[in-house]
Design a protein around this motif. Sequence first.
Motif, PDB file in Angstrom:
ATOM      1  N   GLU A  82       2.426  -2.511   7.830  1.00 60.08           N
ATOM      2  CA  GLU A  82       1.819  -1.576   6.891  1.00 60.08           C
ATOM      3  C   GLU A  82       0.289  -1.591   6.918  1.00 60.08           C
ATOM      4  N   ASP A  83      -0.301  -2.758   7.079  1.00 62.51           N
ATOM      5  CA  ASP A  83      -1.756  -2.852   7.059  1.00 62.51           C
ATOM      6  C   ASP A  83      -2.405  -2.182   8.268  1.00 62.51           C
ATOM      7  N   LYS A  84      -1.641  -1.872   9.307  1.00 60.51           N
ATOM      8  CA  LYS A  84      -2.180  -1.199  10.493  1.00 60.51           C
ATOM      9  C   LYS A  84      -2.290   0.315  10.318  1.00 60.51           C
ATOM     10  N   PHE A  85      -1.556   0.867   9.353  1.00 58.82           N
ATOM     11  CA  PHE A  85      -1.538   2.314   9.161  1.00 58.82           C
ATOM     12  C   PHE A  85      -2.679   2.743   8.250  1.00 58.82           C
ATOM     13  N   TYR A  86      -3.278   3.890   8.571  1.00 62.28           N
ATOM     14  CA  TYR A  86      -4.270   4.480   7.681  1.00 62.28           C
ATOM     15  C   TYR A  86      -3.602   4.840   6.367  1.00 62.28           C
ATOM     16  N   ARG A  87      -4.404   4.964   5.302  1.00 64.31           N
ATOM     17  CA  ARG A  87      -3.872   5.260   3.982  1.00 64.31           C
ATOM     18  C   ARG A  87      -4.007   6.761   3.665  1.00 64.31           C
ATOM     19  N   GLY A  88      -3.269   7.210   2.672  1.00 64.68           N
ATOM     20  CA  GLY A  88      -3.346   8.598   2.236  1.00 64.68           C
ATOM     21  C   GLY A  88      -2.423   9.525   3.005  1.00 64.68           C
ATOM     22  N   LEU A  89      -1.267   9.011   3.423  1.00 65.70           N
ATOM     23  CA  LEU A  89      -0.351   9.799   4.240  1.00 65.70           C
ATOM     24  C   LEU A  89       1.044   9.841   3.628  1.00 65.70           C
ATOM     25  N   ASP A  90       1.718  10.958   3.832  1.00 65.47           N
ATOM     26  CA  ASP A  90       3.152  11.045   3.586  1.00 65.47           C
ATOM     27  C   ASP A  90       3.810  10.914   4.947  1.00 65.47           C
ATOM     28  N   ILE A  91       4.698   9.946   5.092  1.00 67.89           N
ATOM     29  CA  ILE A  91       5.344   9.667   6.366  1.00 67.89           C
ATOM     30  C   ILE A  91       6.853   9.786   6.185  1.00 67.89           C
ATOM     31  N   VAL A  92       7.491  10.569   7.046  1.00 69.90           N
ATOM     32  CA  VAL A  92       8.945  10.663   7.042  1.00 69.90           C
ATOM     33  C   VAL A  92       9.435  10.179   8.398  1.00 69.90           C
TER      34      VAL A  92
ATOM     35  N   PHE B 190       0.806  -1.215   0.000  1.00 68.53           N
ATOM     36  CA  PHE B 190       0.000   0.000   0.000  1.00 68.53           C
ATOM     37  C   PHE B 190       0.844   1.271   0.000  1.00 68.53           C
ATOM     38  N   SER B 191       2.138   1.147  -0.184  1.00 69.20           N
ATOM     39  CA  SER B 191       3.007   2.304  -0.029  1.00 69.20           C
ATOM     40  C   SER B 191       4.004   2.438  -1.166  1.00 69.20           C
ATOM     41  N   GLU B 192       4.463   3.672  -1.323  1.00 66.79           N
ATOM     42  CA  GLU B 192       5.523   3.997  -2.276  1.00 66.79           C
ATOM     43  C   GLU B 192       6.616   4.708  -1.493  1.00 66.79           C
ATOM     44  N   SER B 193       7.733   4.957  -2.151  1.00 61.34           N
ATOM     45  CA  SER B 193       8.820   5.692  -1.509  1.00 61.34           C
ATOM     46  C   SER B 193       8.655   7.182  -1.745  1.00 61.34           C
ATOM     47  N   LEU B 194       9.067   7.941  -0.765  1.00 57.12           N
ATOM     48  CA  LEU B 194       9.130   9.397  -0.881  1.00 57.12           C
ATOM     49  C   LEU B 194      10.561   9.706  -1.301  1.00 57.12           C
ATOM     50  N   LYS B 195      10.751  10.295  -2.472  1.00 62.44           N
ATOM     51  CA  LYS B 195      12.106  10.427  -3.005  1.00 62.44           C
ATOM     52  C   LYS B 195      12.578  11.857  -3.187  1.00 62.44           C
TER      53      LYS B 195
ATOM     54  N   LEU C  67       8.951  11.021  13.817  1.00 62.46           N
ATOM     55  CA  LEU C  67       7.984  10.690  12.773  1.00 62.46           C
ATOM     56  C   LEU C  67       7.214  11.946  12.378  1.00 62.46           C
ATOM     57  N   TYR C  68       7.305  12.312  11.104  1.00 62.93           N
ATOM     58  CA  TYR C  68       6.531  13.416  10.540  1.00 62.93           C
ATOM     59  C   TYR C  68       5.427  12.821   9.678  1.00 62.93           C
ATOM     60  N   VAL C  69       4.207  13.376   9.781  1.00 67.60           N
ATOM     61  CA  VAL C  69       3.086  12.862   9.000  1.00 67.60           C
ATOM     62  C   VAL C  69       2.308  14.022   8.385  1.00 67.60           C
ATOM     63  N   LEU C  70       1.932  13.853   7.122  1.00 62.88           N
ATOM     64  CA  LEU C  70       1.131  14.840   6.408  1.00 62.88           C
ATOM     65  C   LEU C  70       0.195  14.085   5.469  1.00 62.88           C
ATOM     66  N   GLU C  71      -1.070  14.496   5.419  1.00 62.99           N
ATOM     67  CA  GLU C  71      -2.007  13.852   4.494  1.00 62.99           C
ATOM     68  C   GLU C  71      -1.636  14.239   3.067  1.00 62.99           C
ATOM     69  N   ASN C  72      -1.705  13.247   2.147  1.00 66.25           N
ATOM     70  CA  ASN C  72      -1.296  13.522   0.769  1.00 66.25           C
ATOM     71  C   ASN C  72      -2.450  13.501  -0.228  1.00 66.25           C
ATOM     72  N   GLY C  73      -3.656  13.148   0.204  1.00 64.62           N
ATOM     73  CA  GLY C  73      -4.811  13.194  -0.679  1.00 64.62           C
ATOM     74  C   GLY C  73      -4.884  12.083  -1.701  1.00 64.62           C
ATOM     75  N   THR C  74      -4.119  11.011  -1.512  1.00 66.60           N
ATOM     76  CA  THR C  74      -4.186   9.862  -2.416  1.00 66.60           C
ATOM     77  C   THR C  74      -4.672   8.650  -1.629  1.00 66.60           C
ATOM     78  N   VAL C  75      -4.718   7.504  -2.290  1.00 68.85           N
ATOM     79  CA  VAL C  75      -5.182   6.288  -1.617  1.00 68.85           C
ATOM     80  C   VAL C  75      -4.033   5.436  -1.095  1.00 68.85           C
TER      81      VAL C  75
END
Length: 118
Positions: A71-81, A3-8, A30-38
């Motif tokens: 990964e399956d425990k985390f909500y979707r649609g987030l940018d996580i650093v 469910f995830s991609e890399s932030l590059k 841990l930094y988190v920001l909503e990214n508006g995707t699935v």
Amino acid sequence: MKFSESLKKNSDFQKVYKQGKSYANRYLVLYVLENGTVCNRIGISVSKKVGNSIVRHRLKRLIKEAYRLQEDKFYRGLDIVVIARMSAKDISYKDTKSALLHLGGLQNIIKSINKEDE
């Protein structure tokens, strides 16, 4: 990671740093920001202050694997650093997973934590 991609891109990291919400514990920040995707996008940062390239790469692999298996425990649609602190230099996988889940709980980005999983 299903469910995830890399932030590059550096610009993506900077956006999360400036607009995101952060929490820290002994080993990780841990930094988190909503990214508006699935899907989630995760970026991992380990400074040269933490150690040489072998130590830094080992930490990146530990954090990535801890996230991948939870990964399956985390909500979707987030940018996580995830940023590794200097105290994480000799951390074990179990401690990495625990630190990551702890910060996810503080950020309210985890669906539920089962005590059997820890």
